[in-house]
Design a protein around this motif. Sequence first.
Motif, PDB file in Angstrom:
ATOM      1  N   ASN A 135       0.832  -1.196   0.000  1.00 40.31           N
ATOM      2  CA  ASN A 135       0.000   0.000   0.000  1.00 40.31           C
ATOM      3  C   ASN A 135       0.872   1.252   0.000  1.00 40.31           C
ATOM      4  OD1 ASN A 135       0.786   0.531   2.743  1.00 40.31           O
ATOM      5  ND2 ASN A 135      -0.791  -0.917   3.441  1.00 40.31           N
ATOM      6  N   GLU A 136       0.235   2.397  -0.130  1.00 41.76           N
ATOM      7  CA  GLU A 136       0.961   3.666  -0.220  1.00 41.76           C
ATOM      8  C   GLU A 136       1.810   3.930   1.017  1.00 41.76           C
ATOM      9  OE1 GLU A 136       1.273   5.824  -2.756  1.00 41.76           O
ATOM     10  OE2 GLU A 136       0.208   4.338  -3.967  1.00 41.76           O
ATOM     11  N   ARG A 137       1.305   3.536   2.167  1.00 37.79           N
ATOM     12  CA  ARG A 137       2.042   3.761   3.417  1.00 37.79           C
ATOM     13  C   ARG A 137       3.333   2.956   3.427  1.00 37.79           C
ATOM     14  NH1 ARG A 137       2.594   1.019   7.923  1.00 37.79           N
ATOM     15  NH2 ARG A 137       1.015  -0.502   7.288  1.00 37.79           N
ATOM     16  N   GLU A 138       3.263   1.703   2.972  1.00 35.04           N
ATOM     17  CA  GLU A 138       4.459   0.858   2.939  1.00 35.04           C
ATOM     18  C   GLU A 138       5.474   1.359   1.917  1.00 35.04           C
ATOM     19  OE1 GLU A 138       2.699  -3.534   4.143  1.00 35.04           O
ATOM     20  OE2 GLU A 138       2.206  -2.689   2.179  1.00 35.04           O
ATOM     21  N   LYS A 178       5.837   4.481   0.936  1.00 32.08           N
ATOM     22  CA  LYS A 178       6.429   5.697   1.510  1.00 32.08           C
ATOM     23  C   LYS A 178       7.452   5.346   2.592  1.00 32.08           C
ATOM     24  CE  LYS A 178       5.359  10.078   3.797  1.00 32.08           C
ATOM     25  NZ  LYS A 178       6.378   9.903   4.839  1.00 32.08           N
ATOM     26  N   ALA A 179       7.131   4.350   3.418  1.00 28.65           N
ATOM     27  CA  ALA A 179       8.056   3.937   4.482  1.00 28.65           C
ATOM     28  C   ALA A 179       9.374   3.447   3.891  1.00 28.65           C
ATOM     29  CB  ALA A 179       7.411   2.848   5.336  1.00 28.65           C
ATOM     30  N   ASP A 195      11.331   6.411   2.760  1.00 31.38           N
ATOM     31  CA  ASP A 195      11.820   7.164   3.929  1.00 31.38           C
ATOM     32  C   ASP A 195      13.116   6.565   4.473  1.00 31.38           C
ATOM     33  OD1 ASP A 195       9.799   9.015   3.798  1.00 31.38           O
ATOM     34  OD2 ASP A 195       8.573   8.100   5.374  1.00 31.38           O
TER      35      ASP A 195
END
Length: 285
Positions: free
Chosen positions: A160-163, A165-166, A169
Motif C-alpha cells: 500500500n501507499e504507506r508501505e 512511503k516507508a 523514507d
Amino acid sequence: MKQLFSTAIASLLALGAFAQKSDGTTKSLVNAEKDFAKSIAKNGDKEAFIDYSSTSTLVFRPNPVNAKTFYAGKANAENDVTWTPNLAKVSRSGDLGFTTGPYEVSTSEKKYGQYLSIWKPENGRWKLAIDLGTESNKPLTKVSPQFIEPKDHVAPKFLNEREIKAGKDIILTTEKTLNTLLKTHGIAAFGGFLTNDARLLFPGNEAIDGKGKIIAFYNGMISKINLKTTGVDKAIGSDLAYTYGVATIDYKADLRESFNYVFVYEKAADASWNLIVQAFVPAER
C-alpha cells in the motif's frame, strides 16, 4: 516465397519488440538500451527520448527537467552520439535498474563522457526514469562489462501507499545520516557508505571504480560536500534505490561549486544501504 518473406519480417519485428521488453533480467535492460541507441541513430534524439520516456522521466540538461517537455520543445536532430554500457544491474523485483558507461560524441571535435541511466518498466517495456551524462577526457582505462543479474526474483504481491512511503523514507534517512556525517567527519564519511566496487562519475574524469580510489579522489581535491536531496525512489523488492538532488562542493583550492547528483543505493547483507554509483553534473544557476 512472399509468405516466407512476410514471416521473416514478422519474426524480426517480434525479436525487436522482445528486446525492449522488461522481463526482470539485466539482459533485457541492456537490450533495451541498445535499441534506444539504435533509435537515436535512426530517428534522432527527440523522437527516441519521447518514445523511451514516461510522463515523469527526468533528464539532466544540466538541471533536471521533464524529458517529454524538454524534447517536445526541441527540434529533432541527428545525434552522432554512441555509448556502451559496461555496468548494469536490475533489482530482484524487476521494477528498477541502472546502466552506466562511456559515451562519445562524433562532431568536428570529439567529445567524451560518462553516463548514468535509471530505468523502470512501464506496460512491459523498459523506460528511462533518469538520464544524465558528465563530460570527461577520452577514457584510457578499459573496463570489463559487468551485467549483474538478480540472484532471484522477489516482489511483494501487495504494497500500500504507506508501505511504499516507508521504504522511501529509509533511503531518505540513510542519505540524511550520510550528509550529517559528511559535516561532522568530512569526506572520510563516504567510506562507511560505499560498496567495495562502487563507481564515481565526476566531471573531467573517466569513471573511478572502487571504494579506495573514490576516497583518494575525494581526499585529494575536496574539502566539504553538502547534500540536499530532492527526490527518491526504491524498488519494491527492497534491494536497489536512487536519490537525486543538489550537492554543494567546497574544494581545497578555496572554490565552491554546485552540482546536480544522482546516487544509486544497494542493500547489503546486513540490511544497510550503500552507494554503488555516484554521478555528478555541474548545476546551472
